[in-house]
Design an enzyme around this catalytic site. Structure first.
Site, PDB file in Angstrom:
ATOM      1  N   GLU A 129       0.840  -1.202   0.000  1.00  0.00           N
ATOM      2  CA  GLU A 129       0.000   0.000   0.000  1.00  0.00           C
ATOM      3  C   GLU A 129       0.869   1.244   0.000  1.00  0.00           C
ATOM      4  O   GLU A 129       2.063   1.175   0.292  1.00  0.00           O
ATOM      5  CB  GLU A 129      -0.925  -0.008   1.218  1.00  0.00           C
ATOM      6  CG  GLU A 129      -1.981  -1.089   1.137  1.00  0.00           C
ATOM      7  CD  GLU A 129      -3.006  -1.039   2.254  1.00  0.00           C
ATOM      8  OE1 GLU A 129      -2.725  -0.398   3.281  1.00  0.00           O
ATOM      9  OE2 GLU A 129      -4.076  -1.630   2.082  1.00  0.00           O
ATOM     10  N   HIS A 245      -9.087   9.792   3.266  1.00  0.00           N
ATOM     11  CA  HIS A 245      -8.765   8.727   2.328  1.00  0.00           C
ATOM     12  C   HIS A 245      -8.980   9.275   0.929  1.00  0.00           C
ATOM     13  O   HIS A 245     -10.025   9.863   0.648  1.00  0.00           O
ATOM     14  CB  HIS A 245      -9.652   7.498   2.556  1.00  0.00           C
ATOM     15  CG  HIS A 245      -9.100   6.293   1.882  1.00  0.00           C
ATOM     16  ND1 HIS A 245      -9.140   6.136   0.517  1.00  0.00           N
ATOM     17  CD2 HIS A 245      -8.459   5.214   2.364  1.00  0.00           C
ATOM     18  CE1 HIS A 245      -8.552   5.000   0.199  1.00  0.00           C
ATOM     19  NE2 HIS A 245      -8.125   4.423   1.303  1.00  0.00           N
ATOM     20  N   ARG A 291      -1.063   9.145   1.614  1.00  0.00           N
ATOM     21  CA  ARG A 291      -2.461   9.546   1.432  1.00  0.00           C
ATOM     22  C   ARG A 291      -2.677  11.042   1.298  1.00  0.00           C
ATOM     23  O   ARG A 291      -3.482  11.479   0.481  1.00  0.00           O
ATOM     24  CB  ARG A 291      -3.267   9.051   2.622  1.00  0.00           C
ATOM     25  CG  ARG A 291      -3.474   7.592   2.546  1.00  0.00           C
ATOM     26  CD  ARG A 291      -4.337   7.079   3.637  1.00  0.00           C
ATOM     27  NE  ARG A 291      -4.583   5.682   3.322  1.00  0.00           N
ATOM     28  CZ  ARG A 291      -5.109   4.820   4.145  1.00  0.00           C
ATOM     29  NH1 ARG A 291      -5.458   5.189   5.355  1.00  0.00           N
ATOM     30  NH2 ARG A 291      -5.298   3.576   3.769  1.00  0.00           N
ATOM     31  N   HIS A 352     -11.293   9.790   7.046  1.00  0.00           N
ATOM     32  CA  HIS A 352     -11.078   8.352   7.168  1.00  0.00           C
ATOM     33  C   HIS A 352     -10.527   7.935   8.518  1.00  0.00           C
ATOM     34  O   HIS A 352     -11.049   7.026   9.155  1.00  0.00           O
ATOM     35  CB  HIS A 352     -10.103   7.934   6.062  1.00  0.00           C
ATOM     36  CG  HIS A 352      -9.854   6.475   5.995  1.00  0.00           C
ATOM     37  ND1 HIS A 352     -10.884   5.554   5.940  1.00  0.00           N
ATOM     38  CD2 HIS A 352      -8.702   5.757   5.952  1.00  0.00           C
ATOM     39  CE1 HIS A 352     -10.359   4.338   5.881  1.00  0.00           C
ATOM     40  NE2 HIS A 352      -9.050   4.429   5.898  1.00  0.00           N
ATOM     41  N   ARG A 387      -1.070   8.918   9.425  1.00  0.00           N
ATOM     42  CA  ARG A 387      -0.945   7.468   9.618  1.00  0.00           C
ATOM     43  C   ARG A 387      -0.465   6.768   8.347  1.00  0.00           C
ATOM     44  O   ARG A 387      -0.944   7.059   7.247  1.00  0.00           O
ATOM     45  CB  ARG A 387      -2.322   6.909  10.000  1.00  0.00           C
ATOM     46  CG  ARG A 387      -2.358   5.410  10.115  1.00  0.00           C
ATOM     47  CD  ARG A 387      -3.789   4.945  10.261  1.00  0.00           C
ATOM     48  NE  ARG A 387      -4.531   5.141   9.026  1.00  0.00           N
ATOM     49  CZ  ARG A 387      -5.294   4.209   8.459  1.00  0.00           C
ATOM     50  NH1 ARG A 387      -5.442   3.038   9.019  1.00  0.00           N
ATOM     51  NH2 ARG A 387      -5.937   4.469   7.349  1.00  0.00           N
TER      52      ARG A 387
HETATM   53  C1  LIG Z   1     -13.734   1.626   5.573  1.00  0.00           C
HETATM   54  C2  LIG Z   1     -12.514   1.534   6.428  1.00  0.00           C
HETATM   55  C3  LIG Z   1     -11.436   0.784   6.019  1.00  0.00           C
HETATM   56  C4  LIG Z   1     -10.293   0.680   6.820  1.00  0.00           C
HETATM   57  N1  LIG Z   1      -9.265  -0.123   6.416  1.00  0.00           N
HETATM   58  C5  LIG Z   1      -8.208  -0.287   7.249  1.00  0.00           C
HETATM   59  C6  LIG Z   1      -7.170  -1.204   6.913  1.00  0.00           C
HETATM   60  O1  LIG Z   1      -7.222  -1.868   5.896  1.00  0.00           O
HETATM   61  N2  LIG Z   1      -6.121  -1.332   7.771  1.00  0.00           N
HETATM   62  C7  LIG Z   1      -6.031  -0.612   8.935  1.00  0.00           C
HETATM   63  O2  LIG Z   1      -5.053  -0.772   9.680  1.00  0.00           O
HETATM   64  N3  LIG Z   1      -7.022   0.243   9.278  1.00  0.00           N
HETATM   65  C8  LIG Z   1      -8.099   0.415   8.478  1.00  0.00           C
HETATM   66  N4  LIG Z   1      -9.094   1.269   8.838  1.00  0.00           N
HETATM   67  C9  LIG Z   1      -9.009   1.939  10.140  1.00  0.00           C
HETATM   68  C10 LIG Z   1      -9.321   0.927  11.235  1.00  0.00           C
HETATM   69  O3  LIG Z   1     -10.420   0.152  10.837  1.00  0.00           O
HETATM   70  C11 LIG Z   1      -9.656   1.597  12.545  1.00  0.00           C
HETATM   71  O4  LIG Z   1      -8.705   2.556  12.867  1.00  0.00           O
HETATM   72  C12 LIG Z   1      -9.703   0.586  13.679  1.00  0.00           C
HETATM   73  O5  LIG Z   1     -10.539  -0.480  13.311  1.00  0.00           O
HETATM   74  C13 LIG Z   1     -10.216   1.234  14.940  1.00  0.00           C
HETATM   75  O6  LIG Z   1     -10.516   0.240  15.875  1.00  0.00           O
HETATM   76  P1  LIG Z   1     -11.111   0.642  17.277  1.00  0.00           P
HETATM   77  O7  LIG Z   1     -11.334  -0.612  18.024  1.00  0.00           O
HETATM   78  O8  LIG Z   1     -10.270   1.693  17.885  1.00  0.00           O
HETATM   79  O9  LIG Z   1     -12.508   1.365  16.939  1.00  0.00           O
HETATM   80  P2  LIG Z   1     -13.799   0.795  16.211  1.00  0.00           P
HETATM   81  O10 LIG Z   1     -13.528  -0.452  15.500  1.00  0.00           O
HETATM   82  O11 LIG Z   1     -14.398   1.903  15.437  1.00  0.00           O
HETATM   83  O12 LIG Z   1     -14.771   0.446  17.431  1.00  0.00           O
HETATM   84  C14 LIG Z   1     -15.373   1.467  18.185  1.00  0.00           C
HETATM   85  C15 LIG Z   1     -16.354   0.838  19.158  1.00  0.00           C
HETATM   86  O13 LIG Z   1     -16.762   1.828  20.106  1.00  0.00           O
HETATM   87  C16 LIG Z   1     -18.163   1.782  20.273  1.00  0.00           C
HETATM   88  N5  LIG Z   1     -18.627   3.102  20.723  1.00  0.00           N
HETATM   89  C17 LIG Z   1     -18.361   4.319  20.188  1.00  0.00           C
HETATM   90  N6  LIG Z   1     -18.973   5.280  20.915  1.00  0.00           N
HETATM   91  C18 LIG Z   1     -19.637   4.664  21.916  1.00  0.00           C
HETATM   92  C19 LIG Z   1     -20.467   5.098  22.975  1.00  0.00           C
HETATM   93  N7  LIG Z   1     -20.761   6.392  23.180  1.00  0.00           N
HETATM   94  N8  LIG Z   1     -20.992   4.173  23.807  1.00  0.00           N
HETATM   95  C20 LIG Z   1     -20.738   2.843  23.628  1.00  0.00           C
HETATM   96  N9  LIG Z   1     -19.962   2.366  22.638  1.00  0.00           N
HETATM   97  C21 LIG Z   1     -19.418   3.272  21.799  1.00  0.00           C
HETATM   98  C22 LIG Z   1     -18.690   1.368  18.930  1.00  0.00           C
HETATM   99  O14 LIG Z   1     -19.989   0.838  19.088  1.00  0.00           O
HETATM  100  C23 LIG Z   1     -17.643   0.319  18.524  1.00  0.00           C
HETATM  101  O15 LIG Z   1     -17.963  -0.894  19.120  1.00  0.00           O
HETATM  102  C24 LIG Z   1     -10.240   1.375   8.050  1.00  0.00           C
HETATM  103  C25 LIG Z   1     -11.336   2.143   8.467  1.00  0.00           C
HETATM  104  C26 LIG Z   1     -12.468   2.219   7.673  1.00  0.00           C
HETATM  105  C27 LIG Z   1     -13.634   3.029   8.141  1.00  0.00           C
END
Ligand SMILES: Cc1cc2nc3c(=O)[nH]c(=O)nc-3n(C[C@H](O)[C@H](O)[C@H](O)COP(=O)(O)OP(=O)(O)OC[C@H]3O[C@@H](n4cnc5c(N)ncnc54)[C@H](O)[C@@H]3O)c2cc1C
Length: 533
Positions: A129, A245, A291, A352, A387
């Site tokens: 990438e 993105h 990016r 993103h 990032r």
């Molecule tokens: C379309 C897309 C593609 C991506 N592709 C990649 C990739 O290929 N590689 C990579 O490294 N990263 C990628 N990313 C980024 C990556 O997915 C995220 O940075 C990472 O998954 C974040 O994980 P997290 O557990 O911190 O948050 P999340 O996975 O967003 O989880 C957040 C959690 O918090 C909960 N929550 C939020 N607010 C509240 C509240 N007030 N009360 C209760 N619960 C709450 C939500 O319900 C959820 O369960 C991508 C992101 C997107 C959107």
């Protein structure tokens, strides 16, 4: 700098709400939260709170994969160097080293737990990438890596007898007593408000892409965790750095689906409305530039050609390979009558990934005692001002594991005490005039896109700040009864901090491009902008 916000979103009294006690509370059930929950000693109880269904998270939508040094010809030092090349001098070298060194073992752990990563000839298939000097992206189901990893994480959590997941439960605020975190106030449609008392709390609420009209993030990404951490006294930093993105599907009426960077890694070109491949005009790395460079080039080319989007062109690539590598993208495009092996895909940038967030140390400790944070809600120092692709799932895994282990050790030291405490919370002005919340949310998202987007200047940022200050004055003092209003209050709070930081940083660095300060200024701005209430 500080922003005046009420300490709590809603009033509550311990006599009139149910109470629940747990050893470790995890707020958020994406990759960071579930990895943290699984790291807690099985003898301790864990509650995971998620605001919609557990499948609804940024993690579930991740496409490209997880970066890790797997190929014997690749080196951890090179992965670290690429990370710092993208993030610049705001990266913390110790954090970068720690995270990238752990990557191979975190991938092995996922495989041991049942994740099926894509393979070629029996070996892990490694994608490439933008910004990576080597093939090192481990992926699954072609372009549905997040779905496969989350399938396995959710299954493991379901099988863990010490972990309970509360779905469709909104966390309103962190509870603090004498400055230390004691759990959270949560709400759901069945029980109303509940005080969840925890010996240790881990915040893993993800990002804030929903602050923007154009975004790849699902509805849950409204920055709630950043806002609640700020209200509770944690420090936030790097809030000006939102990564856009470059290639988000742009079709009227369609969802803003991400078209993975991996397409460019496989050789896709960016062309304008006239079919001109323009990236080599902007950067020698062409489509594989970082990016921010690609997003800026796209916005400039859109302006030059007076067209609302550019196109991603895969038509010169091997048809079979394209369909097997990108089945998800092919399916989404097919819904709009586009065959990605024959038609060009209309794309433009979208919000993103949020680099800024809650300040944490190497283990994920925040400045509030008993409160830890992991994943996109944090600013760990891994990403700096920008990032590197596929480093965020990795960060969620590493910090999820560390915060879970540390919180577990700390909780094990505390004896059980099933007593609720009185937590001071002020009375509210209950304004009764109803508000059209969707209208304010849409206006906020459009404003952020226009004035705090890929390109910024003082005039636009100042205007945006004035509008948001005005909305804050009548939205923040109100008491709402459900998540629609609370999310809007959180979004306003986080947007304001982002704008203040973007205004203050009078330079161009990483994901922040200031039209009025187009150069990097290491003399004055080699530092973080921080906020604490
Ligand atoms: C379309 C897309 C593609 C991506 N592709 C990649 C990739 O290929 N590689 C990579 O490294 N990263 C990628 N990313 C980024 C990556 O997915 C995220 O940075 C990472 O998954 C974040 O994980 P997290 O557990 O911190 O948050 P999340 O996975 O967003 O989880 C957040 C959690 O918090 C909960 N929550 C939020 N607010 C509240 C509240 N007030 N009360 C209760 N619960 C709450 C939500 O319900 C959820 O369960 C991508 C992101 C997107 C959107």
């Amino acid at each position: 700098m500080s922003l005046t916000v009420p300490r709590f979103l809603v009033p509550f009294h311990p006599k009139s709400v149910p109470h629940f006690f747990t050893d470790v509370l995890v707020i958020g059930g994406g990759l960071a939260g579930l990895r943290a929950a699984l790291a807690v000693d099985p003898k301790l109880s864990v509650v995971v709170i998620v605001k919609q269904e557990i499948k609804e998270s940024n993690s579930n939508y991740a496409q490209g994969g997880v970066a890790a040094v797997i190929d014997p010809d690749d080196r951890v030092e090179d992965h670290a160097a690429d990370t710092v090349e993208a993030g610049g001098t705001l990266c913390d070298p110790e954090v970068v080293e720690r995270v990238v060194s752990e990557a191979p073992s975190r991938i092995r752990e996922l495989i041991d737990w049942g994740t099926h990563f894509d393979k070629v000839g029996g070996q892990l298939a490694l994608g490439r990438e933008g910004g990576h000097g080597h093939r090192r992206i481990v992926h699954a189901l072609g372009d549905a890596t997040g779905r496969e990893i989350m399938r396995v994480m959710i299954l493991n959590v379901e099988q863990a007898r010490n972990i309970e997941v509360w779905e469709n439960t909104f966390t309103l605020d962190l509870l603090t007593l004498d400055g230390a975190c004691r759990g959270a106030l949560v709400w759901n449609g069945r029980h109303g408000k509940t005080m969840v008392w925890a010996k240790q709390t881990i915040l893993a609420t993800g990002g804030a892409g929903q602050l923007y009209r154009e975004t790849t993030n699902p509805d849950v990404a409204t920055g709630d965790g950043m806002a609640m951490a700020y209200r509770a006294g944690a420090e936030l930093r790097d809030m000006e750095f939102m990564q856009f993105h470059p290639t988000v599907l742009y079709i009227a009426g369609g969802s803003r689906s991400l078209i993975s960077e991996a397409t460019r890694g496989e050789g896709a070109w960016l062309v304008d409305r006239h079919g001109h491949r323009f990236m080599p005009d902007y950067d020698p790395r062409a489509e594989l530039a970082p990016r921010d460079v690609v997003s800026l080039a796209i916005v400039s080319q859109m302006e030059k050609t007076r067209h609302p989007n550019v196109y991603l062109d895969l038509t010169h690539l091997d048809r079979k390979r394209v369909l097997s590598r990108f089945p998800g993208i092919a399916a989404v495009c097919a819904e709009f009558d586009l065959d990605i092996t024959r038609d060009r895909i209309p794309v433009r940038p979208g919000a993103h990934y949020m680099m800024g967030g809650v300040t944490v140390d190497l283990e994920g400790r925040t400045l509030v005692p008993n409160l830890w944070a992991a994943g996109e809600v944090t600013a760990t120092g891994l990403h700096g001002a920008n990032r590197l692709a596929s480093n965020s799932l990795l960060e969620a895994l590493v910090y999820g594991a560390h915060t879970g282990e540390r919180a577990s050790l700390a909780a094990a030291e505390v004896r059980d005490d099933f007593a609720a405490s009185v937590i001071e919370n002020p009375r509210f002005d209950v304004l009764t005039e109803p508000l059209h919340l969707a209208d304010i949310r849409n206006s906020l998202q459009s404003l952020m896109w226009r004035s705090v987007g890929v390109r910024r200047d003082a005039e636009g940022l100042q205007e945006a700040l004035e509008s948001i200050n005005h909305w804050c004055r009548y939205v923040l003092p109100r008491q709402f009864a459900d998540p629609t209003g609370w999310e809007l209050q959180n979004m306003l709070c986080v947007s304001r901090l982002m704008i203040e930081a973007a205004l203050e940083r009078e330079e161009t660095r990483g994901a922040q491009f200031r039209l009025d300060f187009p150069q990097i200024d290491e003399t004055h701005w080699h530092r973080h902008i921080t906020f604490r209430r």
